[in-house]
Design an enzyme around this catalytic site. Structure first.
Site, PDB file in Angstrom:
ATOM      1  N   ARG A  14       0.839  -1.206   0.000  1.00  0.00           N
ATOM      2  CA  ARG A  14       0.000   0.000   0.000  1.00  0.00           C
ATOM      3  C   ARG A  14       0.878   1.261   0.000  1.00  0.00           C
ATOM      4  O   ARG A  14       1.033   1.915  -1.020  1.00  0.00           O
ATOM      5  CB  ARG A  14      -0.951  -0.040   1.214  1.00  0.00           C
ATOM      6  CG  ARG A  14      -2.118   0.946   1.135  1.00  0.00           C
ATOM      7  CD  ARG A  14      -1.770   2.337   1.555  1.00  0.00           C
ATOM      8  NE  ARG A  14      -1.269   2.416   2.928  1.00  0.00           N
ATOM      9  CZ  ARG A  14      -0.759   3.513   3.454  1.00  0.00           C
ATOM     10  NH1 ARG A  14      -0.689   4.624   2.735  1.00  0.00           N
ATOM     11  NH2 ARG A  14      -0.289   3.531   4.679  1.00  0.00           N
ATOM     12  N   ASP A  15       1.497   1.561   1.121  1.00  0.00           N
ATOM     13  CA  ASP A  15       2.311   2.782   1.213  1.00  0.00           C
ATOM     14  C   ASP A  15       3.477   2.718   0.228  1.00  0.00           C
ATOM     15  O   ASP A  15       3.854   3.720  -0.378  1.00  0.00           O
ATOM     16  CB  ASP A  15       2.841   2.925   2.643  1.00  0.00           C
ATOM     17  CG  ASP A  15       3.196   4.346   3.017  1.00  0.00           C
ATOM     18  OD1 ASP A  15       2.962   5.260   2.207  1.00  0.00           O
ATOM     19  OD2 ASP A  15       3.728   4.553   4.111  1.00  0.00           O
ATOM     20  N   HIS A 207       5.003   4.347  12.667  1.00  0.00           N
ATOM     21  CA  HIS A 207       5.212   4.237  11.222  1.00  0.00           C
ATOM     22  C   HIS A 207       6.266   5.283  10.861  1.00  0.00           C
ATOM     23  O   HIS A 207       5.968   6.472  10.773  1.00  0.00           O
ATOM     24  CB  HIS A 207       3.857   4.531  10.549  1.00  0.00           C
ATOM     25  CG  HIS A 207       3.841   4.559   9.064  1.00  0.00           C
ATOM     26  ND1 HIS A 207       3.191   3.606   8.314  1.00  0.00           N
ATOM     27  CD2 HIS A 207       4.345   5.441   8.171  1.00  0.00           C
ATOM     28  CE1 HIS A 207       3.304   3.901   7.030  1.00  0.00           C
ATOM     29  NE2 HIS A 207       3.999   5.013   6.917  1.00  0.00           N
ATOM     30  N   HIS A 209       9.307   6.862   8.491  1.00  0.00           N
ATOM     31  CA  HIS A 209       9.947   6.948   7.178  1.00  0.00           C
ATOM     32  C   HIS A 209      11.421   7.259   7.410  1.00  0.00           C
ATOM     33  O   HIS A 209      11.765   7.995   8.336  1.00  0.00           O
ATOM     34  CB  HIS A 209       9.286   8.029   6.313  1.00  0.00           C
ATOM     35  CG  HIS A 209       8.014   7.566   5.669  1.00  0.00           C
ATOM     36  ND1 HIS A 209       7.819   7.546   4.320  1.00  0.00           N
ATOM     37  CD2 HIS A 209       6.878   7.067   6.213  1.00  0.00           C
ATOM     38  CE1 HIS A 209       6.616   7.079   4.041  1.00  0.00           C
ATOM     39  NE2 HIS A 209       6.012   6.779   5.178  1.00  0.00           N
ATOM     40  N   CYS A 240       4.075   9.309   0.102  1.00  0.00           N
ATOM     41  CA  CYS A 240       2.699   9.725  -0.147  1.00  0.00           C
ATOM     42  C   CYS A 240       2.722  10.839  -1.179  1.00  0.00           C
ATOM     43  O   CYS A 240       3.490  11.786  -1.057  1.00  0.00           O
ATOM     44  CB  CYS A 240       2.070  10.224   1.147  1.00  0.00           C
ATOM     45  SG  CYS A 240       0.445  10.951   0.916  1.00  0.00           S
ATOM     46  N   ASN A 249       9.737   4.437   3.198  1.00  0.00           N
ATOM     47  CA  ASN A 249       9.430   3.908   4.522  1.00  0.00           C
ATOM     48  C   ASN A 249      10.679   3.235   5.075  1.00  0.00           C
ATOM     49  O   ASN A 249      11.561   2.803   4.327  1.00  0.00           O
ATOM     50  CB  ASN A 249       8.358   2.820   4.404  1.00  0.00           C
ATOM     51  CG  ASN A 249       6.971   3.378   4.191  1.00  0.00           C
ATOM     52  OD1 ASN A 249       6.323   3.793   5.127  1.00  0.00           O
ATOM     53  ND2 ASN A 249       6.521   3.395   2.951  1.00  0.00           N
TER      54      ASN A 249
HETATM   55  N1  COA Z   1     -13.747   4.851  -3.649  1.00  0.00           N
HETATM   56  C1  COA Z   1     -13.967   5.143  -4.942  1.00  0.00           C
HETATM   57  N2  COA Z   1     -14.333   6.358  -5.386  1.00  0.00           N
HETATM   58  C2  COA Z   1     -14.494   7.320  -4.452  1.00  0.00           C
HETATM   59  C3  COA Z   1     -14.302   7.080  -3.092  1.00  0.00           C
HETATM   60  C4  COA Z   1     -13.898   5.784  -2.699  1.00  0.00           C
HETATM   61  N3  COA Z   1     -13.650   5.493  -1.434  1.00  0.00           N
HETATM   62  N4  COA Z   1     -14.538   8.214  -2.420  1.00  0.00           N
HETATM   63  C5  COA Z   1     -14.869   9.130  -3.318  1.00  0.00           C
HETATM   64  N5  COA Z   1     -14.850   8.601  -4.558  1.00  0.00           N
HETATM   65  C6  COA Z   1     -15.105   9.267  -5.840  1.00  0.00           C
HETATM   66  C7  COA Z   1     -16.413   9.993  -5.866  1.00  0.00           C
HETATM   67  O1  COA Z   1     -17.437   9.124  -6.285  1.00  0.00           O
HETATM   68  C8  COA Z   1     -16.142  11.091  -6.854  1.00  0.00           C
HETATM   69  O2  COA Z   1     -16.144  10.559  -8.161  1.00  0.00           O
HETATM   70  P1  COA Z   1     -16.698  11.389  -9.392  1.00  0.00           P
HETATM   71  O3  COA Z   1     -15.812  12.593  -9.485  1.00  0.00           O
HETATM   72  O4  COA Z   1     -16.532  10.449 -10.526  1.00  0.00           O
HETATM   73  O5  COA Z   1     -18.090  11.721  -9.020  1.00  0.00           O
HETATM   74  C9  COA Z   1     -14.724  11.476  -6.537  1.00  0.00           C
HETATM   75  O6  COA Z   1     -14.141  10.291  -6.001  1.00  0.00           O
HETATM   76  C10 COA Z   1     -14.613  12.611  -5.538  1.00  0.00           C
HETATM   77  O7  COA Z   1     -15.424  12.291  -4.415  1.00  0.00           O
HETATM   78  P2  COA Z   1     -15.646  13.252  -3.172  1.00  0.00           P
HETATM   79  O8  COA Z   1     -16.568  12.578  -2.223  1.00  0.00           O
HETATM   80  O9  COA Z   1     -15.993  14.626  -3.650  1.00  0.00           O
HETATM   81  O10 COA Z   1     -14.253  13.224  -2.487  1.00  0.00           O
HETATM   82  P3  COA Z   1     -13.111  14.318  -2.446  1.00  0.00           P
HETATM   83  O11 COA Z   1     -12.749  14.742  -3.819  1.00  0.00           O
HETATM   84  O12 COA Z   1     -13.455  15.310  -1.430  1.00  0.00           O
HETATM   85  O13 COA Z   1     -11.924  13.377  -1.911  1.00  0.00           O
HETATM   86  C11 COA Z   1     -11.302  11.436  -0.635  1.00  0.00           C
HETATM   87  C12 COA Z   1     -11.960  12.798  -0.625  1.00  0.00           C
HETATM   88  C13 COA Z   1     -11.006  11.073   0.814  1.00  0.00           C
HETATM   89  C14 COA Z   1     -12.260  10.429  -1.245  1.00  0.00           C
HETATM   90  C15 COA Z   1     -10.009  11.484  -1.490  1.00  0.00           C
HETATM   91  O14 COA Z   1      -9.278  12.635  -1.193  1.00  0.00           O
HETATM   92  C16 COA Z   1      -9.129  10.280  -1.269  1.00  0.00           C
HETATM   93  O15 COA Z   1      -9.515   9.164  -1.617  1.00  0.00           O
HETATM   94  N6  COA Z   1      -7.920  10.474  -0.705  1.00  0.00           N
HETATM   95  C17 COA Z   1      -7.024   9.385  -0.412  1.00  0.00           C
HETATM   96  C18 COA Z   1      -5.618   9.879  -0.345  1.00  0.00           C
HETATM   97  C19 COA Z   1      -4.676   8.776   0.045  1.00  0.00           C
HETATM   98  O16 COA Z   1      -4.969   7.598  -0.027  1.00  0.00           O
HETATM   99  N7  COA Z   1      -3.476   9.176   0.431  1.00  0.00           N
HETATM  100  C20 COA Z   1      -2.449   8.281   0.786  1.00  0.00           C
HETATM  101  C21 COA Z   1      -2.617   7.634   2.099  1.00  0.00           C
HETATM  102  S1  COA Z   1      -1.815   8.521   3.404  1.00  0.00           S
HETATM  103 ZN    ZN Z   2       4.136   5.919   5.158  1.00  0.00          ZN
END
Ligand code: COA
Ligand code: ZN
Length: 309
Positions: A14-15, A207, A209, A240, A249
């Site tokens: 994942r990370d 965790h 890095h 990230c 990491n």
């Molecule tokens: N799985 C799949 N699609 C998702 C989803 C999920 N868990 N959550 C949101 N979406 C989709 C929505 O359906 C939307 O799609 P569309 O544009 O086709 O309609 C789009 O993503 C945006 O959704 P929204 O609810 O407006 O979310 P956002 O843009 O405010 O983003 C998160 C919020 C949390 C969903 C997003 O920022 C994210 O997934 N971040 C993860 C970052 C990450 O993993 N970082 C590394 C780990 S530290």
């Molecule tokens: Zn990390």
């Protein structure tokens, strides 16, 4: 768990992979997961059910979990940010999740487009549902030692986020040094404050890095403070996309070498980790950058390097 047994929580799939620009074939990810299990790792964070637009590399999470052969005794947690992700995790027959907030609003706002407080509101139903299903639940507190957008972080902010996560039902909180700026006195202080606030040592994971070469020193500090759970990434990959400069990491092979040498049990075989580390480095077309990846292990009886393949 005896006092001298450590849990190694593998985050490579994942990370380690989430920040890779080049698409990695599903078969490569599955083989990496298999080699990690073969090495004796028993907690392997497999993928993320986040927005595919946020982390394109892990957009195949549904297919990956469908194809992943589950092995008895191995937990494969997945990252879930919201109920949409939780529905996907349920459909994929996951049974362990991690939610992720941070100790700085500047970071959560960029990483998950929510403040810390909003993120906790978003996780509440996710953690409640996972609790109903009897799933194992972890909560990350990223940027616990420093933030790439707002600088120094007060330990009190990390502890406050951890306490909220525990109220929402997580089994464990994991303090993340997302950009690898932390040093041992900070680890000691954060641990003392968390324990002082009523969090058991057994509920705390770290965790680290190795961005600035301090990860193992931080592990040593945490071990002395009674912490027994550490994240690591086989091959030392990772970072990230929302944490600029957050290279590498702590490599699982570097952690395993240290624990073996100080005779702390953990159940993971260094040679097996090195096989997985070389596999993923070759697959990514990168040199294996970890210290022990380059030097190998060390056979006390003969003085020879081991596990270099
Ligand atoms: N799985 C799949 N699609 C998702 C989803 C999920 N868990 N959550 C949101 N979406 C989709 C929505 O359906 C939307 O799609 P569309 O544009 O086709 O309609 C789009 O993503 C945006 O959704 P929204 O609810 O407006 O979310 P956002 O843009 O405010 O983003 C998160 C919020 C949390 C969903 C997003 O920022 C994210 O997934 N971040 C993860 C970052 C990450 O993993 N970082 C590394 C780990 S530290
Ligand atoms: Zn990390």
């Amino acid at each position: 768990m005896t006092a001298d047994r450590v849990r190694i929580y593998e985050v490579g799939p994942r990370d380690g992979l989430q920040n890779e620009a080049r698409p990695i074939p599903l078969a490569t990810k599955l083989r990496y997961l298999e080699l990690l299990a073969d090495a004796g790792l028993r907690e392997i964070e497999a993928t993320s059910f986040v927005a595919p637009s946020a982390i394109p590399q892990l957009a195949d999470a549904d297919q990956l979990m469908a194809a992943l052969p589950r092995r008895a005794g191995i937990r494969y947690p997945v990252l879930v940010p919201n109920m949409r992700g939780m529905a996907r995790a349920e459909a994929a027959a996951a049974d362990a999740i991690a939610v992720f907030t941070a100790a700085s609003d500047a970071f959560t706002t960029r990483n998950i487009r929510m403040t810390i407080s909003e993120s906790l509101d978003s996780f509440a139903p996710v953690l409640a549902r996972a609790g109903e299903l009897g799933w194992w639940r972890r909560g990350y507190v990223s940027t616990a030692f420093g933030c790439p957008y707002s600088g120094a972080v007060e330990p009190a902010a990390a502890v406050a986020a951890a306490l909220r996560l525990l109220e929402l039902g997580v089994d464990e909180v994991c303090f993340g040094d997302t950009i690898g700026v932390g040093v041992p006195p900070q680890v000691r202080e954060l641990t003392a404050r968390a324990v002082g606030a009523g969090i058991a040592e057994s509920q705390i994971a770290y965790h680290f890095h190795d961005t600035r070469g301090t990860a193992l020193a931080n592990v040593a500090a945490a071990l002395s403070a009674g912490i027994r759970t550490f994240d690591a990434s086989t091959g030392g990959t990772g970072g990230c996309p929302y944490a600029p400069g957050a290279a590498g990491n702590l490599a699982t092979e570097d952690l395993v070498y240290l624990l073996d040498a100080i005779e702390i049990e953990h159940g993971v075989a260094l040679d097996g980790v090195l096989v997985a580390a070389r596999f993923i480095a070759e697959s990514l077309g990168k040199p294996l950058a970890s210290k022990v990846g380059q030097a190998g292990g060390w056979d006390r009886a003969t003085g020879a390097a081991t596990g270099r393949g």
